[in-house]
Structures are given as structure tokens and as C-alpha cells.
Design an enzyme around this catalytic site. Structure first.
Site, PDB file in Angstrom:
ATOM      1  N   GLU A  36       1.283   8.403  -3.931  1.00  0.00           N
ATOM      2  CA  GLU A  36       2.134   7.981  -2.818  1.00  0.00           C
ATOM      3  C   GLU A  36       3.419   8.809  -2.757  1.00  0.00           C
ATOM      4  O   GLU A  36       3.906   9.131  -1.667  1.00  0.00           O
ATOM      5  CB  GLU A  36       2.460   6.490  -2.942  1.00  0.00           C
ATOM      6  N   HIS A  72       0.848  -1.187   0.000  1.00  0.00           N
ATOM      7  CA  HIS A  72       0.000   0.000   0.000  1.00  0.00           C
ATOM      8  C   HIS A  72       0.889   1.244   0.000  1.00  0.00           C
ATOM      9  O   HIS A  72       0.627   2.215  -0.683  1.00  0.00           O
ATOM     10  CB  HIS A  72      -0.913   0.003   1.225  1.00  0.00           C
ATOM     11  N   HIS A  77       3.712  10.895   0.583  1.00  0.00           N
ATOM     12  CA  HIS A  77       4.642  10.263   1.523  1.00  0.00           C
ATOM     13  C   HIS A  77       6.099  10.315   1.077  1.00  0.00           C
ATOM     14  O   HIS A  77       6.999  10.515   1.898  1.00  0.00           O
ATOM     15  CB  HIS A  77       4.233   8.804   1.748  1.00  0.00           C
TER      16      HIS A  77
END
Length: 245
Positions: free
Chosen positions: A103, A56, A107
Site C-alpha cells: 500500500e 483496505h 498509494h
């Protein structure tokens, strides 16, 4: 010489203030997050053909969207794409790079505060390296925890990971209404800044995995809550057509 003391004092104070301001921005933990495709797709109406845990994301514990000007460029990870498509697929849009772009923005640009992850390639290649190192599928199978129609206790699932890795994971489930079981959905394995394993925080109350997350469905995981320690765990096998729980 006395004239220098005020200057040195001011310089020291300024450096101290700069450290106090900047240090909270540096993360101290990386969260390697796996999700179980069958459970994810039961919530998001996709039809997975994947029967193994997929990535994920790799999430630092501090910072979100740290550098909006640092745009995702798929060409920088071209050599990683075959592994990315297999290990870190977008379950909703398999041919898209949108999930990885998201992502990276949310992040990766924060993880990049560390020199070891300060490029797109470093970030994604390290995530893949840690994912293969952990090899969650093999470890669960080693302890006879496999997708099936039977139920496991939460302590069986958590204990398998703790016994092998020597650290405590964070495990999330889906909690169907009026059901006497919970559905295994997501597992986090945590690392120090030097990429050694560490305990994730241990929570005993149910809580959202990502509060206030307005991301796309593939990253929202709004139905994943911390598992209840006293409720049987269902680890669903791959089905040709997965229904909503």
C-alpha cells in the site's frame, strides 16, 4: 527596459509549462477504502475472525507507484503497529507487513506529494485517523444495518451513509452467478485534499474496482464490482468457515 520583456516572457512561459506538466501529478481526492472481511475471505480462502470493517487503503485519485526508491520501513510506524494490526490487518497473512509495504509503494508514495502526507508515518497515521473518524461499523448499526441472513436494499445501505455523512460513497459488491442477490464487500468514503468529506463518483454500471491491478490477492479485490441499485444486498455475518460464493 525593453530588453527584459523577452526574458520575462520566456520565464513566464517556462513556469506555465512546468505547472501544466506537474499539476496533473497532484491528487485532488483521497479514497478511504474499507472492506468486509467475511466477503473478502469468501473469495480469497482465508478464515477471518474479524467482525468489523477493516481498512483496505487510503488511495489518492492520481498516481500509482510514484516513487519506487522510497522503501517501506516498518520501524517508522512502530508506534502505530498495534492499531495497524487491528484496523488495517493483512487478512491473508496476519503476521506480515507485506500488505502495508504494498500500500505504501502503490498509494502512499503518491499521497506523499502533499506536505500533510509526505512521510510514511504521516500517511499511515492519517489513514488510521480518518478510519476511526468515519467509524463505518457504528454508522451502519445506527441505521439498523447489521450482518445477518436477511437482505437489504441498496438504497438502505447507501442512504445510511449519505444521511449521516452528507456525502455519497462508492459501494462495491460481489455478484454471484445466477443469484438474485449481491454481497456487500467494499465501501469507499472520499475526502478533499484538506481531509473534508466529499462525494465519491457515482457509477450506475458495474465496473471493476481496480482495472489492470496485478497486485497480491489481498489488494486485488478482482471480484468487487459496483453494486447494482436494484438487486438485494446480502451483508454476511462472520462464519467459522467461510465458503466461496
Amino acid at each position: 527596459m525593453r530588453l527584459y520583456y523577452p526574458l520575462l516572457f520566456c520565464l513566464a512561459a517556462a513556469l506555465s509549462s512546468a505547472y501544466v506538466i506537474s499539476s496533473p501529478q497532484m491528487w485532488t481526492k483521497l479514497i478511504l477504502t474499507h472492506h468486509w472481511p467475511s466477503t473478502f475471505c469468501s473469495m480469497e480462502h482465508c478464515h477471518p475472525n474479524i467482525s468489523y470493517w477493516t481498512l483496505h487503503g487510503l488511495w489518492p485519485d492520481k498516481g500509482i507507484d510514484c516513487n519506487a526508491s522510497w522503501h517501506f520501513n516498518a520501524s517508522e510506524i512502530e508506534d502505530l503497529l498495534p492499531d495497524m494490526m487491528k484496523s488495517w490487518p493483512d487478512l491473508l497473512n496476519p503476521s506480515s507487513t507485506g500488505f502495508w509495504k504494498y500500500e505504501w509503494h502503490k498509494h502512499g508514495t503518491c499521497a506523499a506529494r502533499a506536505a500533510s502526507l509526505n512521510s510514511e508515518h504521516k500517511y499511515f497515521s492519517k489513514a488510521l485517523e480518518l478510519y476511526h473518524k468515519v467509524d463505518l461499523d457504528s454508522i451502519l448499526k445506527k441505521f439498523d444495518i447489521t450482518p445477518s441472513e436477511k437482505y437489504y436494499s441498496f438504497s438502505q445501505v447507501e442512504g445510511a451513509i449519505e444521511n449521516f455523512y452528507g456525502v455519497t460513497p462508492k459501494i462495491q459488491c460481489v455478484h454471484p452467478k445466477n443469484a438474485e442477490f449481491q454481497i456487500l464487500g467494499q465501501i469507499e468514503i472520499c475526502f478533499n485534499s484538506d481531509f473534508t468529506l466529499m462525494d465519491c463518483e457515482r457509477h450506475f454500471a458495474r465496473e471493476p474496482i481496480s482495472k489492470g491491478d496485478n497486485s497480491t490477492a489481498v489488494n486485488k479485490a478482482s471480484g468487487f464490482l459496483v453494486c447494482d441499485h436494484d438487486t438485494p444486498v446480502y451483508y454476511p455475518p462472520l462464519k467459522s468457515h467461510t465458503s466461496t460464493y
